[in-house]
Design a protein around this motif. Structure first.
Motif, PDB file in Angstrom:
ATOM      1  N   ARG A  66      32.017   2.921   1.162  1.00  0.00           N
ATOM      2  CA  ARG A  66      32.442   3.794   2.251  1.00  0.00           C
ATOM      3  C   ARG A  66      33.591   3.171   3.053  1.00  0.00           C
ATOM      4  NH1 ARG A  66      29.504   8.206   3.070  1.00  0.00           N
ATOM      5  NH2 ARG A  66      27.551   8.391   1.891  1.00  0.00           N
ATOM      6  N   ILE A  67      33.553   1.849   3.185  1.00  0.00           N
ATOM      7  CA  ILE A  67      34.667   1.159   3.843  1.00  0.00           C
ATOM      8  C   ILE A  67      35.888   1.146   2.933  1.00  0.00           C
ATOM      9  CG2 ILE A  67      35.459  -1.074   4.739  1.00  0.00           C
ATOM     10  CD1 ILE A  67      32.582  -1.632   5.576  1.00  0.00           C
ATOM     11  N   LEU A  68      35.651   0.866   1.661  1.00  0.00           N
ATOM     12  CA  LEU A  68      36.732   0.774   0.685  1.00  0.00           C
ATOM     13  C   LEU A  68      37.504   2.080   0.570  1.00  0.00           C
ATOM     14  CD1 LEU A  68      37.751  -1.351  -1.397  1.00  0.00           C
ATOM     15  CD2 LEU A  68      36.341  -0.177  -3.091  1.00  0.00           C
ATOM     16  N   PHE A  69      36.780   3.214   0.528  1.00  0.00           N
ATOM     17  CA  PHE A  69      37.423   4.525   0.380  1.00  0.00           C
ATOM     18  C   PHE A  69      37.664   5.210   1.719  1.00  0.00           C
ATOM     19  CE2 PHE A  69      34.782   4.464  -3.720  1.00  0.00           C
ATOM     20  CZ  PHE A  69      35.797   3.823  -4.417  1.00  0.00           C
ATOM     21  N   GLY A  70      37.322   4.510   2.803  1.00  0.00           N
ATOM     22  CA  GLY A  70      37.520   5.073   4.136  1.00  0.00           C
ATOM     23  C   GLY A  70      38.481   4.247   4.956  1.00  0.00           C
ATOM     24  N   ARG A  71      37.954   3.283   5.704  1.00  0.00           N
ATOM     25  CA  ARG A  71      38.801   2.464   6.577  1.00  0.00           C
ATOM     26  C   ARG A  71      39.876   1.708   5.802  1.00  0.00           C
ATOM     27  NH1 ARG A  71      35.826  -2.499   9.032  1.00  0.00           N
ATOM     28  NH2 ARG A  71      36.538  -3.370   7.027  1.00  0.00           N
ATOM     29  N   ASP A  72      39.528   1.207   4.613  1.00  0.00           N
ATOM     30  CA  ASP A  72      40.485   0.426   3.824  1.00  0.00           C
ATOM     31  C   ASP A  72      41.180   1.260   2.736  1.00  0.00           C
ATOM     32  OD1 ASP A  72      39.722  -1.753   5.311  1.00  0.00           O
ATOM     33  OD2 ASP A  72      38.366  -2.571   3.782  1.00  0.00           O
ATOM     34  N   SER A  73      41.218   2.562   2.918  1.00  0.00           N
ATOM     35  CA  SER A  73      41.746   3.442   1.864  1.00  0.00           C
ATOM     36  C   SER A  73      43.209   3.152   1.524  1.00  0.00           C
ATOM     37  CB  SER A  73      41.598   4.911   2.276  1.00  0.00           C
ATOM     38  OG  SER A  73      42.305   5.166   3.487  1.00  0.00           O
ATOM     39  N   LYS A  74      44.024   2.839   2.534  1.00  0.00           N
ATOM     40  CA  LYS A  74      45.439   2.569   2.261  1.00  0.00           C
ATOM     41  C   LYS A  74      45.596   1.302   1.420  1.00  0.00           C
ATOM     42  CE  LYS A  74      47.560   5.013   6.147  1.00  0.00           C
ATOM     43  NZ  LYS A  74      46.355   5.823   6.393  1.00  0.00           N
ATOM     44  N   LEU A  75      44.742   0.301   1.695  1.00  0.00           N
ATOM     45  CA  LEU A  75      44.776  -0.913   0.877  1.00  0.00           C
ATOM     46  C   LEU A  75      44.378  -0.609  -0.561  1.00  0.00           C
ATOM     47  CD1 LEU A  75      43.179  -3.712   3.126  1.00  0.00           C
ATOM     48  CD2 LEU A  75      45.514  -3.641   2.223  1.00  0.00           C
ATOM     49  N   PHE A  76      43.372   0.243  -0.709  1.00  0.00           N
ATOM     50  CA  PHE A  76      42.908   0.544  -2.057  1.00  0.00           C
ATOM     51  C   PHE A  76      43.933   1.377  -2.822  1.00  0.00           C
ATOM     52  CE2 PHE A  76      39.973   2.056  -5.377  1.00  0.00           C
ATOM     53  CZ  PHE A  76      39.356   0.853  -5.695  1.00  0.00           C
ATOM     54  N   ILE A  77      44.633   2.252  -2.150  1.00  0.00           N
ATOM     55  CA  ILE A  77      45.721   2.995  -2.794  1.00  0.00           C
ATOM     56  C   ILE A  77      46.797   2.025  -3.269  1.00  0.00           C
ATOM     57  CG2 ILE A  77      47.626   4.612  -2.412  1.00  0.00           C
ATOM     58  CD1 ILE A  77      45.784   6.193  -0.560  1.00  0.00           C
TER      59      ILE A  77
END
Length: 417
Positions: free
Chosen positions: A113-124
């Motif tokens: 949820r953090i990975l695809f939420g708060r950190d979504s720009k990093l994951f992109i």
């Protein structure tokens, strides 16, 4: 002596047990050797951690050194990687869609949820600059031309963000029960759609269970799918009546793959009118030309399409259209591998008085397939129409020699008396 005998039995039992164990191990090894997927650990500078990914390559990959493949990226690969692979293995070999590479990204349930939420720009950034770059440089892919994304729940909502902010990263999105559809994400998507032309908007399938009110009651979301422009681009929102939140991913993957590759499977209609409505011969040629150019396959009209067209003409007793398409599909009849198909065409010629062509098909089939009672009997029927009773009798006798109780040949002989 008895003690010695018991020892022998004991060691013999252990020996048999050892054989069973070795056999079981050899069977496991054989199964593992057939697996075409591997797991890797990638060190990400962007995320400052290691990511586990799974990669599946189709069976044909090693055999074809020039062919490029589409890629399906599956988020939460620990749950959905194998369903995507098994579904492809089952239907790609049946010609329903092309083979493709599958990449699964494993995630920690507590951190996703953090990975695809708060950190979504990093994951992109990780997807764009590290993972996709690695896959495209290591494997023969179609790159952004055929690159699919699958995500469920928060990973599905993350897919909406990618679609809005990095529209060229994927050519299609398969989104099951997406959540975290925050207003900034939907606003960004709306802005992107308002400034894009048709070529910039990828394929989208979004699904929801009946119970998922955050999706089914979202007017902003539905406005995207009700837009006529997007409908033409194969955007679809569908409610899966028999599913619930945790079961939507499996059906969504299946439908998404079929929808995305909708123009890959051969055209097979059940009536001549359907083919005429499709554009007739010109329409078929245009379809297969576009199909071949997109998927790197033959641009010729598929054999199954030719079969259905001619079969429909026979069923509808439309001899004129049969001749038209048979001429257009020159050489197709000779490609058949069953006596029943040769008989179907030859008897249709005979029915409409084309004795010469009927005889050619039967004789060609007998040379290709060898002796069959159906073909000999059919050839006997041709000789009867020609008035060549001796040859007809011989043909029927050839059929009876293969099956003494073959009714059609027996009746043919009886009618010659």
């Amino acid at each position: 002596m008895q003690e010695f005998s018991r020892s022998i039995k004991k060691y013999f039992s252990l020996f048999l047990f050892g054989i069973v164990i070795l056999t079981a191990q050899s069977q496991v090894s054989e199964v593992e050797s057939l697996a075409l997927s591997k797991s890797y650990s990638i060190t990400s500078k962007v995320l400052k951690t290691d990511r586990v990914i799974q990669i599946y390559v189709p069976e044909s990959y090693q055999k074809s050194v020039k062919k490029n493949y589409p890629v399906l990226y599956v988020l939460d690969g620990q749950d959905y990687f194998l369903p995507a692979v098994s579904y492809q293995k089952m239907l790609a070999k049946r010609g329903k869609f092309p083979e493709f590479i599958v990449v699964g990204l494993q995630t920690d349930r507590r951190k996703r949820r953090i990975l695809f939420g708060r950190d979504s720009k990093l994951f992109i950034d990780f997807l764009k600059s590290e993972l996709i770059t690695y896959i495209d440089t290591t494997y023969r892919t179609n790159k952004e031309k055929e690159r699919l994304f699958f995500g469920w729940e928060v990973a599905g909502g993350f897919g909406i963000e990618i679609l809005a902010t990095e529209p060229s990263l994927f050519s299609g999105y398969i989104l099951a029960s997406p959540s975290n559809l925050w207003k900034p994400r939907l606003n960004a998507l709306e802005k992107h759609l308002s400034t894009s032309n048709n070529n910039d908007i990828p394929f989208v399938l979004m699904t929801a269970a009946k119970e998922e009110s955050w999706l089914n009651d979202n007017k902003t979301l539905h406005s995207f799918f009700n837009n006529e422009k997007n409908k033409q681009l194969n955007w679809r929102y569908t409610i899966l009546d028999r599913e619930e939140h945790h079961t939507t991913p499996f059906k969504t993957i299946n439908e998404g793959i079929i929808d995305y590759f909708h123009n890959y499977k051969p055209v097979t209609f059940r009536t001549l009118k359907a083919y005429e409505d499709f554009g007739g011969l010109a329409g078929l040629k245009a379809f297969y030309k576009k199909r071949g150019e997109r998927f790197g396959v033959s641009t010729e009209i598929d054999k199954s399409t030719k079969m259905f067209v001619l079969y429909n003409a026979v069923l509808e007793n439309n001899y004129e259209r049969f001749l038209y398409y048979e001429k257009a599909f020159e050489g197709h009849i000779e490609t058949n591998t069953r006596d029943s198909w040769f008989h179907r065409y030859a008897s249709f010629y005979l029915k409409h008085g084309n004795i010469e062509q009927a005889k050619y098909v039967y004789e060609y089939a007998l040379k290709k397939l060898g002796n069959t009672k159906l073909l000999h009997t059919g050839l006997g029927n041709v000789y009867v129409v020609e008035g060549k009773k001796k040859k007809a009798k011989k043909a029927y006798q050839n059929a009876i020699a293969l099956d003494p109780n073959y009714k059609s040949a027996l009746e043919g002989l009886e009618n010659l008396k």
